[in-house]
Write an enzyme that holds these catalytic residues in place. Structure first.
Site, PDB file in Angstrom:
ATOM      1  N   HIS A  88       4.262   1.869 -12.540  1.00  0.00           N
ATOM      2  CA  HIS A  88       4.829   0.695 -11.864  1.00  0.00           C
ATOM      3  C   HIS A  88       4.491  -0.576 -12.627  1.00  0.00           C
ATOM      4  O   HIS A  88       3.542  -0.607 -13.410  1.00  0.00           O
ATOM      5  CB  HIS A  88       4.297   0.587 -10.429  1.00  0.00           C
ATOM      6  CG  HIS A  88       2.804   0.448 -10.362  1.00  0.00           C
ATOM      7  ND1 HIS A  88       1.971   1.536 -10.466  1.00  0.00           N
ATOM      8  CD2 HIS A  88       1.999  -0.631 -10.239  1.00  0.00           C
ATOM      9  CE1 HIS A  88       0.714   1.124 -10.398  1.00  0.00           C
ATOM     10  NE2 HIS A  88       0.699  -0.188 -10.267  1.00  0.00           N
ATOM     11  N   HIS A 148       3.758  -4.799 -12.168  1.00  0.00           N
ATOM     12  CA  HIS A 148       3.444  -5.908 -11.267  1.00  0.00           C
ATOM     13  C   HIS A 148       4.245  -7.139 -11.679  1.00  0.00           C
ATOM     14  O   HIS A 148       4.344  -7.440 -12.873  1.00  0.00           O
ATOM     15  CB  HIS A 148       1.961  -6.296 -11.390  1.00  0.00           C
ATOM     16  CG  HIS A 148       0.997  -5.250 -10.949  1.00  0.00           C
ATOM     17  ND1 HIS A 148       0.355  -5.295  -9.729  1.00  0.00           N
ATOM     18  CD2 HIS A 148       0.541  -4.135 -11.567  1.00  0.00           C
ATOM     19  CE1 HIS A 148      -0.459  -4.257  -9.620  1.00  0.00           C
ATOM     20  NE2 HIS A 148      -0.370  -3.533 -10.723  1.00  0.00           N
ATOM     21  N   ASP A 163       3.435  -5.764  -2.878  1.00  0.00           N
ATOM     22  CA  ASP A 163       2.062  -5.253  -2.902  1.00  0.00           C
ATOM     23  C   ASP A 163       1.396  -5.683  -1.594  1.00  0.00           C
ATOM     24  O   ASP A 163       1.459  -6.863  -1.219  1.00  0.00           O
ATOM     25  CB  ASP A 163       1.330  -5.852  -4.120  1.00  0.00           C
ATOM     26  CG  ASP A 163       0.050  -5.112  -4.448  1.00  0.00           C
ATOM     27  OD1 ASP A 163      -0.788  -4.949  -3.540  1.00  0.00           O
ATOM     28  OD2 ASP A 163      -0.119  -4.719  -5.605  1.00  0.00           O
ATOM     29  N   GLN A 208      -6.032   0.775 -13.601  1.00  0.00           N
ATOM     30  CA  GLN A 208      -4.972   1.370 -12.769  1.00  0.00           C
ATOM     31  C   GLN A 208      -5.605   2.032 -11.543  1.00  0.00           C
ATOM     32  O   GLN A 208      -6.610   2.744 -11.668  1.00  0.00           O
ATOM     33  CB  GLN A 208      -4.177   2.409 -13.576  1.00  0.00           C
ATOM     34  CG  GLN A 208      -2.976   2.965 -12.827  1.00  0.00           C
ATOM     35  CD  GLN A 208      -2.146   3.951 -13.665  1.00  0.00           C
ATOM     36  OE1 GLN A 208      -2.543   4.335 -14.770  1.00  0.00           O
ATOM     37  NE2 GLN A 208      -1.003   4.347 -13.127  1.00  0.00           N
TER      38      GLN A 208
HETATM   39  P1  AMP Z   1      -2.520  -0.669 -10.161  1.00  0.00           P
HETATM   40  O1  AMP Z   1      -3.966  -0.993  -9.962  1.00  0.00           O
HETATM   41  O2  AMP Z   1      -1.893  -1.326 -11.349  1.00  0.00           O
HETATM   42  O3  AMP Z   1      -2.357   0.825 -10.152  1.00  0.00           O
HETATM   43  O4  AMP Z   1      -1.764  -1.281  -8.934  1.00  0.00           O
HETATM   44  C1  AMP Z   1      -1.606  -0.625  -7.720  1.00  0.00           C
HETATM   45  C2  AMP Z   1      -1.275  -1.675  -6.703  1.00  0.00           C
HETATM   46  O5  AMP Z   1      -0.749  -1.019  -5.575  1.00  0.00           O
HETATM   47  C3  AMP Z   1      -2.477  -2.494  -6.237  1.00  0.00           C
HETATM   48  O6  AMP Z   1      -2.263  -3.866  -6.546  1.00  0.00           O
HETATM   49  C4  AMP Z   1      -2.531  -2.230  -4.725  1.00  0.00           C
HETATM   50  O7  AMP Z   1      -2.828  -3.395  -3.994  1.00  0.00           O
HETATM   51  C5  AMP Z   1      -1.126  -1.741  -4.435  1.00  0.00           C
HETATM   52  N1  AMP Z   1      -0.981  -0.846  -3.309  1.00  0.00           N
HETATM   53  C6  AMP Z   1      -1.812   0.173  -2.926  1.00  0.00           C
HETATM   54  N2  AMP Z   1      -1.322   0.792  -1.838  1.00  0.00           N
HETATM   55  C7  AMP Z   1      -0.145   0.176  -1.534  1.00  0.00           C
HETATM   56  C8  AMP Z   1       0.844   0.357  -0.513  1.00  0.00           C
HETATM   57  N3  AMP Z   1       0.723   1.311   0.415  1.00  0.00           N
HETATM   58  N4  AMP Z   1       1.917  -0.480  -0.499  1.00  0.00           N
HETATM   59  C9  AMP Z   1       2.043  -1.452  -1.424  1.00  0.00           C
HETATM   60  N5  AMP Z   1       1.146  -1.676  -2.409  1.00  0.00           N
HETATM   61  C10 AMP Z   1       0.063  -0.883  -2.466  1.00  0.00           C
END
Ligand code: AMP
Ligand code: ZN
Length: 143
Positions: free
Chosen positions: A100, A102, A31, A94
């Site tokens: 995905h 974490h 992340d 989300q």
């Molecule tokens: P969620 O809120 O559960 O949908 O988690 C999405 C996660 O993706 C968040 O923790 C963001 O920090 C992460 N994220 C967003 N863009 C990217 C990216 N380009 N590469 C890696 N992680 C990302």
């Protein structure tokens, strides 16, 4: 593949990531806004919006790989605990609508954070991805 999905762009190598691991069904990368150093995301190779859209097989694979990534994270970082969770729908917090999981290293006394608003440092992310990737591959996580 969903055109406006950042995870699909990463999977298609149209956007960069800090890679940790890959199976036939999943990719694991860091992340870039880590809630803690070593915060990993396990992502399905197919685009599914959330738990309500994903197939049972995809969910099972993500669960399987997440467990093994949790071991890799704990072994490598020697953290006190590991958070493994995922969010479904904006109401649940989300923010990327591609299914995905974490995996977040946790240490005693630290505040419980899911989303950091701070981008990680590029060279630290690169070094962390290399460490976790080496550890995950040494564990021979299969697909
Ligand atoms: P969620 O809120 O559960 O949908 O988690 C999405 C996660 O993706 C968040 O923790 C963001 O920090 C992460 N994220 C967003 N863009 C990217 C990216 N380009 N590469 C890696 N992680 C990302
Ligand atoms: Zn996607």
């Amino acid at each position: 593949m969903s055109d406006n999905c950042i995870f699909c762009q990463i999977l298609a190598e149209k956007a960069p990531c800090y890679p940790v691991h890959e199976t036939r069904y999943t990719r694991t990368f860091l992340d870039i806004f880590p809630a803690a150093p070593g915060h990993c995301l396990i992502v399905t190779k197919e685009h599914y919006t959330d738990i309500f859209d994903a197939t049972p097989e995809a969910i099972a694979m993500v669960g399987h790989v997440s467990t093994l990534i949790a071991h890799a994270v704990r072994d490598e970082l020697q953290c006190d605990g590991v958070g493994v969770f995922q969010l479904n729908g904006a109401a649940a917090g989300q923010t990327v609508f591609h299914y995905h999981m974490h995996v977040i290293p946790r240490n005693t006394g630290e505040e419980l954070v899911i989303h950091s608003r701070q981008p990680g440092n590029a060279s630290e992310l690169e070094a962390m991805a290399a460490r976790l990737s080496k550890r995950a591959h040494a564990m021979r996580i299969d697909d």
